[in-house]
Each structure stands twice: as C-alpha cells, then as structure tokens.
Design an enzyme around this catalytic site. Structure first.
Site: not given
Ligand SMILES: *Cc1c(COP(=O)(O)O)cnc(C)c1O
Length: 817
Positions: A360, A551-552, A557, A659, A663
C-alpha cells in the site's frame, strides 16, 4: 451437516411484518415499551429486526459453503473502517422504504434515529475503508470470504476543533452495545508470547510462555441483490481465568485484576496512524494476536471437513492487507510443523500457494520492520522460522545466479545495517505467490523501485489490481437524489454492474436530464450547507463551487498546496473585489495522527485562514473556507455527494491509489489532480477534457530532485507565492501568535520542500483558473460532471474483487440455488 427441522419465522419484508418485528424486538430484545423507548432504543430494535433477516441468509450461505466444500478467502486486515451498518443493511435487503414506513407507523422518524448509530471506526483511513468495501463486494459476488481483524474497544479518535486546533477524544463506540455483532465465547484461542524454544522428539516446542485468549465476535456482511453473505470475525482479548486465580489465591486480588487488564490491553486501542509505528511492542503484540487466532481458526475449520492437510492450499487463500498481518506466515508454518507435524517443505509449499500480499505504500519510512531483539523476546519461535525462511531463500537466490554479495545483503529478510531488523514486506513477498500494487502507476513504481530486486528474481509474482469502491454505499446510500435520477435514466442495475453507468452517455445533450442532474447535486449541496450551518455557524451559498479536500491530513497529500491557493485567491479578491468571481466554498476535512506535529499545524493553519477570510466583509460570498470536524465514513457520506471539485493533489509518486478520488468522481465531482495513483486511470476513464490535471509527473519529480530542487528560488521568483508564504510566516493569519507558522514556512522554503509544494504551485493556480472558467459555463460543467459519473464503471470494488478472485485467490462464487 444434517438439517434438523428447526422451525423459525421466515421473516417477511412487508411494512406490516417489519412493524411486528419492531414491536417484538423492542419488547423482547431491548426490554422497553413504546412509552419509555428513546431514539437509541428504537434504533436498536430496528437493527435487531434487520439483523434477524440477515441471519437467515447467513445460515443458508454457511450451509452452502460446507455442502460445496468451497475454497475460502481469509482477508486479514488490522483495520476495517465500516462506518454505519443500518442503512447499508436496508439497501442490501431491499427494505429501505418499507422500514421507513414501518417506523413512521409507530411514530418514529427513521432519518432521525439513523443518526444515533455510531460509526464502527476500526481504521484510520483509506486502507481500512478499502477492506470494508472489499467485504461488501465479496459478499455481493458470492465469494466465500471472511474478514479477520481486531475488535478494538476504542476505534479511531473523535476529532474536535478547539480554537482552531485538533483535540482528540476517545471513541468508545461500544458504549450502547453493538446490535450487529454476535459474541462467540465458545470460539476462543490462546495466543502465546515470550518463553523459549526447545527440541523434543524431533519437534520444536515453544514453552514457558504467557498467553491471552482471543475471543471471536461475528458480524454478518450482506451482499447486495443476493442471499449470499459473509462474515467479519473480529478478535477481542480475554485474560485467562487460571492466571488470575493464582494471584487471587495468594490474596492479591488487586494484582489479579491488574494482570487481567494488562493482558486485555492488546485489543484496547486502534493505533492512530497506519504509517508510523507508535507503542511498538504493543503494536507487535496486536499484530501477532489477531493473526495467531485467525490461523488457528482457519486450520480448525479446514480440519472439520478434511482429515489430512493434502488439500489445504486448494481450500484456503489468505490475503495480507499490507504488512501488518505478515506474522501469519511464520505462525501458519509453526502450527503446521510444530503442532501438526508436517514436514517443513510441505508446510512451505502450502504457505506459498496460500498467501498473497497487497502493498500500500512506496514511502520507505512506512515500510514496516521489526527489531530482531524484540522479536526474539516476544516471539522466539517465529524468529527462528523467519531465519530459516531467509536462509532457504538466500540459498535459492544464489542458485538462481544472485552471487553478488551486495544484492544478497539487499534482499535479505534481515536488515543487517545497524540494529538488526526483519523487513516484513520482504517476508511477505518471499512467502506469497502473488504481490500486488493498488493502481497501475503504483504497481509499476513498486517493481521499478522498492521491490526491484525481487521483481527480477520473481517476475511472475508481481501484478496490479487497481482499487475500487462499493457503489452501494458511495452512491446508492450516500446520494439518494443522484441515485434516483440514475435509476430513472438507465434503471437500477448499476448497483451490481457499475459499467452500466456508461449508458448515461446516451443522454449527452439532453437538457432535461442535465437540469435534473444539477438539481440532484444542488439538493446534496443544500443538505450539506444546512448541516455545516448547524455545526459551524458558517452560512454558505449552495450555488457556489464546492471545492473539497477530504482525507487524512498528511504532508504528501499536500493540503498546504490547497491552502496556498486559497490565500492567493483571497489576495486576488481583495485586489479586485469588483471582478466577476466564481463563488467558492473550499471544504477541508481530515484527521491528523495525534503525534504528527506538522499535520496538526496544518489543521490549525487552515482554521486560522478560514477565520480571517470568512470574517472579511470585502470577500463576502466570493470565498468561504470550512474545516469540517471529525472526518469519518458518515461525515464522508454527507460531504462527498455535495462536491463539485475533488482535490487529489498529492506529489506524483506518493499516493498509491487513493479511493476518495473515486468516491468523488462517482458523485459527479471533477477531479483537480496530479498524475498520481488512480487519478491517472480516472482521467483515462472519464476523458482528459473532464479532469484538471496539473503539476510534475512522477518521473519529473525524480528528475527535479536529482537536478537539485531549490524551493527558495521558486519563492523568490514568484511574487504572488512569496506574498502568500510571507503572510503565513509573519502571522497575518495568526496575529496573536505571529511566530505560529514559521516552521511551515521554513519547511517549504528553506528545508527542502520534500513534497514539492512550491514546484507545483503555479501549475495548480492555473488549473484552478481553468476550473473557474469551466464552472461559469454551466452546461459544459454539467456535461463534464455527467461524464465523470458515466466513466466510473471500472472503479467498482466488484471489479477489483473479481480480479483478485480470478488472478490471485483462484476462488469461485458459491452457488446459492
Ligand atoms: C475513502 C476514505 C478515505 C481515503 O481517502 P483518500 O482520499 O483516498 O485518502 C479515508 N477516510 C475515509 C473515512 C474514507 O471514506
């Protein structure tokens, strides 16, 4: 298994039947009557009524699995970021509307009680959410699978923002009980630590250990539009009774209780970061705890229907979600060789056919290693096994022509430089038959850079499976208005075949559909604006461009790049407020690891910048900045459907897949992205005209670093950038604490700007201008948004799981008829 003629209710799905179940479950399950029931009680009763319906399917599926002697997939993950279960289960069972009506008939508003369900937040971010999407898809495709992990008492912390700063509060998600799980006190395995090894009768024994028991808790994972289900089995630590009694008999009751608590700590807490190793020893104990219980469990299950291990690798596939469960490899060998007395070579052959591993991350600091001394103290037998695997591997490698001593040193499972450490990723590669990355770019870089030596030795072992997301949660559940519109336009089959969304392209130029699409998006934006007003008091215009980075919080990022754009835009607005500005709401959400100082400072900066801009009357509606607290699955379900623009701006080569990007695109947001991770494949799928790509490519990043990147030069040559950075440095956004952000300034300007924020700044600003231009052209923006939805077929986790099943696990779907 013989079917004994038990009679049960065969529960129906009519409103009337659900209403009766509700009353029964409130009475007999929760122990309340309608007069005293609080909203939580109704939710609990409703959850039990739904769970009863899932259980019937679960029993049928389990029986079919036994009858067909299926090969089972064991998906091992330290994290499962499930979120809420209630709505998801209603959608899977197809009883959403009936349940809403049944609840209404007893005077309960379903949308209100829904909000009382806590998130099961047993994960940090993307890795844990991927595991949750994969469980959903495995069940939907009828792949006989189990998720295995840890039932943490405390999941991901709850994030509060106090005076602009992140404050962490414990998340005791089990406070009101968990109606979805079945405790299985009869399923317990001892997990040993410490001690020493000795030879007896030609076998190794691991003795003088201490142990804790792992007890199973099972949750049903329903598939969509199928009666197939799967099981998520999470382990919870239970101290051994005997251990307590000895202390108790000596009259030391308190010590007995304390010993109990200490040994049960192993499943207490989710580590608040998946890329750095805090509390190392306890973390190692957690990893071993859950894989040991899991390996014992899968052997027990296999031996229930087989008398020898001859067909073991035909019936079992074990998948390692990152390196955290890699100790499953030496543990399975130990069980096969020391306990079940298989010859070493047979055990190794099984292991190599059974295991597969997903990498990952390419970031070297996040590649897990364990100190040899710690392993020797905690898991002495496993260390011996790892040394034996290593010796055999290095022998095999030199037979294949790897005579170069430097190469041998590089690929050894034991890092001999300085303090000796075991490289867990290497162990996973050597003992697995397949290793995959999570996007095309990531898989390429993985075999070119971090695992290049292994890719030369085992060229067939490496492969790619691009990540995916479940459309049930991320479109059907998160965005009812858009889901209904899509249903009307092309029918409901996209829920189980996401490529169906491609049919939306037929509606290109259909003005009525485009208007309806805009209306659906707008209602999601209104919903969010309403929530944000309640929670933050900030009013914003639902017709503004909603620009989202959720995101985190992590330097790679590059939330800082986004902040620099926000500041630049602010400065430009102040200079020419009369110009025709595209109104924007810039939304941030995300948690910072509690020990990650820079990430927390970034949150503080975002909030300081937001306060300044939101209170500037010259700016007004043209720009608002919002930090939405406590990002998690449920908050994501609220935010993502309201996005127009999706910020996916990591330094190229750092985000393995992402991911969140999928979404957001599935919900009709246009991506503002670098050529990183799955962004590349999203661009191919939706068309390059419907995505904003900017910045250095991963090759250009390498070149720039080699050539000697000088961020201070970029700073000096770009006046707008310099102004924004100087404002950060001199306390323009933190007038009461002017030195607050000097470290951010120096990190970017003087200390190397490792993530190349300044190098991508001007390209980012230009891409943002292009986004403004497109947004002003309403039909063009809508057309691009629709192309994004239409192009997302490939990014269903159903597609990803089908690839894993076919190419890696070699498992088939179960026959339900
Ligand atoms: C999808 C998701 C992530 C991953 O987000 P990235 O933009 O790919 O880092 C992190 N936290 C939650 C709650 C998510 O649903």
């Amino acid at each position: 298994m013989t079917a004994i003629g038990l009679e049960f209710d065969q529960l129906q799905s009519s409103v009337e039947a659900l209403r009766r179940s509700l009353s029964n479950r409130l009475m007999y399950g929760v122990g309340k009557d309608a007069v005293t029931a609080r909203p939580q009680d109704w939710l609990h009763a409703a959850a039990l009524a739904v769970r009863d319906r899932l259980v019937e399917r679960w029993m049928i599926t389990t029986r079919r699995q036994y009858d067909q002697d299926v090969k089972r997939v064991y998906y091992l993950s330290m994290e499962f970021l499930i979120g809420r279960t209630f709505s998801n289960a209603l959608i899977a069972l197809g009883i959403h509307d009936q349940m809403k009506e049944a609840l209404a008939s007893v005077g309960v508003d379903m949308d209100t009680v829904l909000d009382y369900e806590p998130d099961a937040a047993l994960g940090n971010g993307g890795l844990g959410r991927l595991a949750a999407c994969f469980l959903d898809s495995m069940a939907t495709l009828g792949i006989p699978g189990f998720g295995y992990g840890i039932r943490y008492d405390y999941g991901m912390f709850r994030q509060q923002i106090v005076n602009g700063e992140q404050v962490e509060a414990p998340d005791y998600w089990l406070r009101y009980g968990n109606p979805w799980e079945f405790p299985r006190p009869e399923v317990q395995y001892p997990v040993h630590f410490g001690g020493r090894t000795m030879q007896r009768n030609g076998h190794v024994e691991w003795i003088d250990t201490q142990h804790v028991n792992a007890m199973a808790y099972d949750t049903v994972i329903p598939g969509y539009d199928t009666s197939a289900t799967n099981t998520l089995r999470l382990w919870s630590a239970r101290a051994d009774e005997e251990l307590d009694l000895s202390a108790f008999n000596q009259g030391d009751y308190q010590r007995a209780v304390e010993a109990r608590n200490i040994s049960e700590n192993v499943s207490r807490l989710l580590y608040p970061d998946d890329s750095t190793m805090a509390g190392r020893e306890l973390r190692l104990r957690q990893e071993y705890f859950f894989v040991s219980a899991t390996m014992q469990d899968l052997i027990r299950r296999y031996l229930r229907t087989h008398s020898t291990f001859g067909r073991f690798s035909e019936k079992v596939a074990v998948h390692l979600n990152d390196t955290h469960p890699v100790l499953a490899i030496p543990e399975l060998i130990r069980l096969l060789v020391d306990v079940h007395h298989l010859p070493w070579d047979d055990a190794m052959a099984h292991v190599r056919r059974v295991f597969s591993y997903t990498n990952h991350t390419l970031m070297p600091e996040a590649l897990e290693t364990w100190d040899v001394e710690l392993l020797a103290r905690l898991l002495p037998r496993h260390l011996e096994i790892i040394f034996d695997i290593n010796a055999a591997f290095l022998r095999e490698a030199s037979e294949r022509g790897a005579h170069d001593l430097d190469l041998i040193r590089r690929i050894s499972l034991v890092d001999e430089y300085g303090q000796r450490r075991v490289r867990m990723a290497y162990l996973a590669i050597v003992a697995s038959h397949k290793v995959n990355g999570v996007s095309r770019l990531h898989s390429q870089l993985m075999t070119r850079d971090i695992f290049a030596d292994f890719a030369r030795l085992f060229p067939d072992r490496f492969t790619n499976v691009t990540n995916g997301i479940t459309p049930r949660r991320w479109l059907a559940q998160a965005s009812p208005p858009l889901a209904h519109l899509v249903d009307e336009a092309i029918g409901p089959r996209w829920r189980s075949d996401l490529f169906e969304l491609g049919a939306l392209r037929k509606l290109r130029g259909d003005a009525a559909f485009e208007a309806a699409f805009r209306a659906a998006k707008r209602s999601n934006k209104v919903r969010l604006a309403h929530r944000a007003l309640q929670r933050t008091g900030i009013v914003f215009n639902p017709d503004a461009l909603f620009d989202m980075q959720v995101k985190r919080i992590h330097e790679y990022k590059r939330q800082l790049l986004n902040v620099l754009h926000v500041i630049t835009r602010y400065n430009r607005i102040l200079e020419a407020p009369e110009r025709e500005w595209v109104p924007r709401v810039v939304l941030f959400a995300g948690k910072a690891a509690s020990a990650y100082r820079m990430a927390k400072m970034i949150i503080h900066l975002i909030n300081d910048v937001a306060a300044k801009i939101n209170n500037d009357s010259v700016v007004g509606d043209r720009l608002k900045v919002v930090f939405v607290p406590n990002y998690g699955v449920s908050v994501a379900e609220m935010l993502i459907p309201a996005a127009d623009l999706s910020e996916q701006i990591s330094t190229a080569g750092t985000e393995a897949s992402g991911t969140g990007n999928m979404k957001l695109a599935l919900n009709g947001a246009l991506t503002m992205g670098t050529l990183d991770g799955a962004n590349i494949e999203i661009g191919e799928a939706v068309g390059q005209d419907n995505i904003f790509i900017f910045g250095h490519t991963s090759d250009q990043v390498d070149q720039l670093r080699c050539a000697g990147y000088r961020p201070r030069q970029v700073y000096e040559e770009n006046a707008e950038l310099r102004r924004a950075l100087d404002q950060i440095r001199t306390g323009f956004f933190s007038p009461h604490d002017t030195a607050r952000y000097t470290d951010i300034f120096h990190t970017l300007v003087d200390w190397g700007d490792h993530y190349l924020v300044l190098a991508d700044y001007s390209a980012f600003i230009e891409a943002q201008e292009a986004a403004d231009q497109r947004f002003m052209d309403v039909p063009a923006w809508t057309a691009s948004a629709i192309e994004n939805v239409a192009g997302m077929g490939k990014f269903s986790s159903d597609r990803a799981i089908a690839e894993y099943a076919r190419d890696i696990w070699h498992v088939k779907s179960i026959e339900m008829q």
